[in-house]
Design an enzyme around this catalytic site. Structure first.
Site, PDB file in Angstrom:
ATOM      1  N   GLU A 267       0.818  -1.222   0.000  1.00 46.93           N
ATOM      2  CA  GLU A 267       0.000   0.000   0.000  1.00 46.93           C
ATOM      3  C   GLU A 267       0.848   1.266   0.000  1.00 46.93           C
ATOM      4  O   GLU A 267       0.459   2.270  -0.598  1.00 46.93           O
ATOM      5  CB  GLU A 267      -0.950   0.016   1.207  1.00 46.93           C
ATOM      6  CG  GLU A 267      -2.070  -0.996   1.140  1.00 46.93           C
ATOM      7  CD  GLU A 267      -1.731  -2.328   1.815  1.00 46.93           C
ATOM      8  OE1 GLU A 267      -2.631  -3.174   1.966  1.00 46.93           O
ATOM      9  OE2 GLU A 267      -0.536  -2.506   2.186  1.00 46.93           O
TER      10      GLU A 267
ATOM     11  N   PHE B 202     -12.163  -6.846  13.860  1.00 50.07           N
ATOM     12  CA  PHE B 202     -11.052  -7.337  13.052  1.00 50.07           C
ATOM     13  C   PHE B 202     -10.682  -6.309  11.978  1.00 50.07           C
ATOM     14  O   PHE B 202     -11.525  -5.840  11.232  1.00 50.07           O
ATOM     15  CB  PHE B 202     -11.419  -8.675  12.396  1.00 50.07           C
ATOM     16  CG  PHE B 202     -10.346  -9.212  11.487  1.00 50.07           C
ATOM     17  CD1 PHE B 202      -9.126  -9.626  11.999  1.00 50.07           C
ATOM     18  CD2 PHE B 202     -10.550  -9.298  10.114  1.00 50.07           C
ATOM     19  CE1 PHE B 202      -8.130 -10.119  11.166  1.00 50.07           C
ATOM     20  CE2 PHE B 202      -9.567  -9.794   9.274  1.00 50.07           C
ATOM     21  CZ  PHE B 202      -8.353 -10.204   9.801  1.00 50.07           C
ATOM     22  N   GLN B 203      -9.420  -5.954  11.943  1.00 50.95           N
ATOM     23  CA  GLN B 203      -8.867  -4.987  10.993  1.00 50.95           C
ATOM     24  C   GLN B 203      -9.569  -3.622  11.070  1.00 50.95           C
ATOM     25  O   GLN B 203      -9.712  -2.926  10.072  1.00 50.95           O
ATOM     26  CB  GLN B 203      -8.900  -5.534   9.559  1.00 50.95           C
ATOM     27  CG  GLN B 203      -7.905  -6.671   9.352  1.00 50.95           C
ATOM     28  CD  GLN B 203      -7.667  -7.007   7.890  1.00 50.95           C
ATOM     29  OE1 GLN B 203      -8.537  -6.808   7.042  1.00 50.95           O
ATOM     30  NE2 GLN B 203      -6.503  -7.539   7.585  1.00 50.95           N
TER      31      GLN B 203
ATOM     32  N   MET C  35      24.360   9.154   3.089  1.00 52.59           N
ATOM     33  CA  MET C  35      24.255  10.461   3.731  1.00 52.59           C
ATOM     34  C   MET C  35      24.452  10.359   5.235  1.00 52.59           C
ATOM     35  O   MET C  35      25.096  11.221   5.853  1.00 52.59           O
ATOM     36  CB  MET C  35      22.911  11.125   3.414  1.00 52.59           C
ATOM     37  CG  MET C  35      22.805  12.554   3.910  1.00 52.59           C
ATOM     38  SD  MET C  35      24.036  13.662   3.187  1.00 52.59           S
ATOM     39  CE  MET C  35      23.219  14.114   1.663  1.00 52.59           C
TER      40      MET C  35
ATOM     41  N   LYS D 248     -17.973  -0.330   5.352  1.00 49.13           N
ATOM     42  CA  LYS D 248     -18.315  -1.334   4.338  1.00 49.13           C
ATOM     43  C   LYS D 248     -19.800  -1.295   3.982  1.00 49.13           C
ATOM     44  O   LYS D 248     -20.175  -1.475   2.822  1.00 49.13           O
ATOM     45  CB  LYS D 248     -17.917  -2.733   4.820  1.00 49.13           C
ATOM     46  CG  LYS D 248     -18.107  -3.786   3.732  1.00 49.13           C
ATOM     47  CD  LYS D 248     -17.422  -5.099   4.028  1.00 49.13           C
ATOM     48  CE  LYS D 248     -17.558  -6.043   2.837  1.00 49.13           C
ATOM     49  NZ  LYS D 248     -16.861  -7.331   3.068  1.00 49.13           N
TER      50      LYS D 248
END
Length: 558
Positions: free
Chosen positions: A51, A113-114, A467, A163
């Protein structure tokens, strides 16, 4: 007509002219992906490997095209994986809409969940965000999201949709989006008059061009203004390309790794005209000693930037292009021959230079510029690779240098290059990377290979975090804590395993032929150039030091 929330989402995308989205599916967003499947001939979906890659690709697409970039993710970890990309876009004022889907309305707040409060998490790093719990609210919110993302000072907007709202039905009616209007109502006549007075009284003016000049499409106005004022021009990392980097008035970048000509010139000018720049600490060094001989005139769309980091003597608030159009109309042709010659002498006295006897990062970037004739879109990662790409490639046009300036996000460039190439298929797109940054999101090579997006991943492999090692050398007694990457990773084999072409270069005379081959193949290519671990980026200004104390390798020897 009555549509499901997912159908409304797709129709709103079409309203807004969205042709490409970047994302990764999951349970909470399945309804949306099912609808995307049915509209694949109208909206292209790019499945990234992660993602975060989707958010960087949407960002790169937006920067390269000037359109709003769109990324999608499911709930919970899918949504949180977008956070770094959203913050990157926020810091650099990139128009982006991030769509996340959450658990159903009845499951919110139950540690389902999630489930995660992605709106709360991203509130400090978005221009605005929405939580949509009912299908009826979806179309108005999406239209507002795109309008907010692209208006004024652009930035990312998050829309989190439960959802149930993607499945439930609501009435939908097509609406043509309003064209974003330039911010001109804040431009005051008295501010313009003061600006004109400051410019005409100056004997040693210097122009500092920032990212706002790119965003506003002010390139032609900036070039006209610079020649009308007859002043030398420097830029920030984000401002590259807004003023032609091959113009004789151009002096290079300003700040920590800016040129001595720019840093010393700004330190001795009597007027610094700042066009869409926010005076980052990487530009100013010690703000109490920044441009102390100069009056400062700041032109910016965001009133919050005026007197935030540096106190100014005059300001005009508004769209940079609109302000410059007014100033260009009212200003007479000015001449500052002695001052321009003085700064030209600084350019000749302190040119950018590197060890030409061996393969180095600057040599590779110079060859890249020569082979591409300066017409490529360059994305970068963060660190030495980024600075060399900024210093040694000359940017003639805006939206051809894409980099994470404000947040400094390692792993940004590869995803951004995919988005840029999809948005600008006519351009050669090269991501200049270090080996440390490449490791961050190297999985996106698989994305480029899956869709045969012919980007070039140019890895300057010094087997260290370059760096950070440079700072450890200069300020930490050469204690190289956790910065050595001298292990067994083979980037050529890695590229081939992911379906791309791998090329390794170890000698100077191999560089140009390798770049030419990479461009000609029309496939994703990982081009690894092996350079020395102790190569450094110069010039350099120590953190917190004034511009006058910029030093290079010769100064260190002395």
């Amino acid at each position: 007509m009555e549509l499901t929330g997912s159908q409304i989402l797709i129709e709103c995308f079409k309203e807004q002219g969205v042709d490409t989205v970047f994302g990764y599916p999951g349970g909470a967003i399945l309804n949306v992906y099912d609808e995307l499947y049915k509209h694949s001939d109208e909206i292209r979906h790019i499945l990234t490997s992660h993602e975060q890659g989707a958010s960087h690709a949407a960002d790169g697409y937006a920067r390269a095209t000037g359109k709003v970039g769109v990324c999608l993710a499911t709930s919970g970890p899918g949504a949180t994986n977008l956070v770094t990309g959203i913050a990157t876009a926020y810091m650099d004022s990139v128009p982006m809409v991030a769509i996340t889907c959450n658990v159903g309305k009845g499951l919110l707040g139950r540690d389902s969940f999630q489930e995660v409060d992605i709106s709360g998490i991203t509130m400090p790093i978005t221009k605005h965000n929405f939580i949509i719990k009912d299908a009826e609210a979806l179309a108005p919110a999406l239209r507002k999201a795109f309008a907010i993302a692209r208006s004024g000072r652009p930035g990312p907007v998050l829309v989190d949709i439960t959802k149930n709202a993607t499945a439930d039905k609501a009435e939908y009616e097509y609406r043509k989006p309003e064209e974003p209007k330039r911010v001109t109502d804040t431009i005051k006549e008295e501010d313009i008059e003061k600006a004109l007075e400051m410019i005409q009284k100056a004997e040693r003016p210097f122009i500092f061009v920032g990212g706002g000049s790119v965003i506003s499409g002010a390139s032609e106005a900036v070039n006209a203004f610079a020649h009308k004022v007859h002043a030398p021009v420097c830029d920030s990392l984000m401002g590259k390309g807004a003023f032609n980097g091959t113009d004789p008035l151009y002096t290079g970048m300003l700040g920590m790794h800016g040129t001595k000509a720019s840093n010393f010139g700004v330190a001795h000018c009597d007027l610094l005209i700042t066009l869409g720049a926010r005076f980052s600490d990487r530009v100013t060094g010690d703000t109490n000693r920044f441009a102390k001989k100069a009056k400062i005139l700041q032109i910016d769309i965001d009133p919050a930037e005026i007197n935030k980091n540096v106190l100014v003597n005059g300001s005009v608030i508004g769209d940079v292009k609109s302000v410059l159009d007014i100033l260009n109309e009212k200003l007479p042709e000015l001449k500052h021959d002695a001052w321009v010659e003085e700064v030209e002498a600084l350019k000749n006295q302190y040119p950018l230079k590197f060890d030409d006897d061996r393969l180095t990062g600057p040599y590779v970037v110079e060859e890249l510029y020569r082979v591409t004739k300066g017409d490529a879109v360059i994305t970068t990662e963060v660190g030495q690779n980024q600075m060399w790409a900024a210093q040694y490639y000359k940017y003639k046009e805006p939206r051809t240098f894409l980099t994470s300036g404000g947040l400094g996000t390692m792993g940004y460039g590869l995803g951004a290059s995919i988005g840029a190439k999809i948005g600008r298929p006519d351009k050669t797109v090269v991501n200049v990377a270090g080996d440390g940054c490449f490791r961050m999101n190297m999985n996106e090579i698989a994305t480029a290979a899956r869709y045969n997006v012919p980007i070039i991943e140019l890895v300057l492999n010094n087997h260290v975090l370059g760096m950070v090692r440079q700072w450890q050398t200069l300020y930490y007694g050469e204690r190289y804590s956790a910065t050595v990457l001298n292990d067994q990773v083979d980037f050529v084999k890695l590229a081939e395993a992911m379906g791309a072409v791998g090329i390794r270069v170890t000698k100077k005379d191999e560089v140009a032929p390798a770049i030419e081959k990479a461009i000609s193949l029309g496939r994703p290519v990982v081009l690894e150039c092996v350079i020395d671990s102790d190569d450094k980026v110069f010039p350099m200004m120590s953190p917190g030091a004034p511009l006058e104390e910029t030093f290079d390798a010769d100064d260190l020897k002395k």
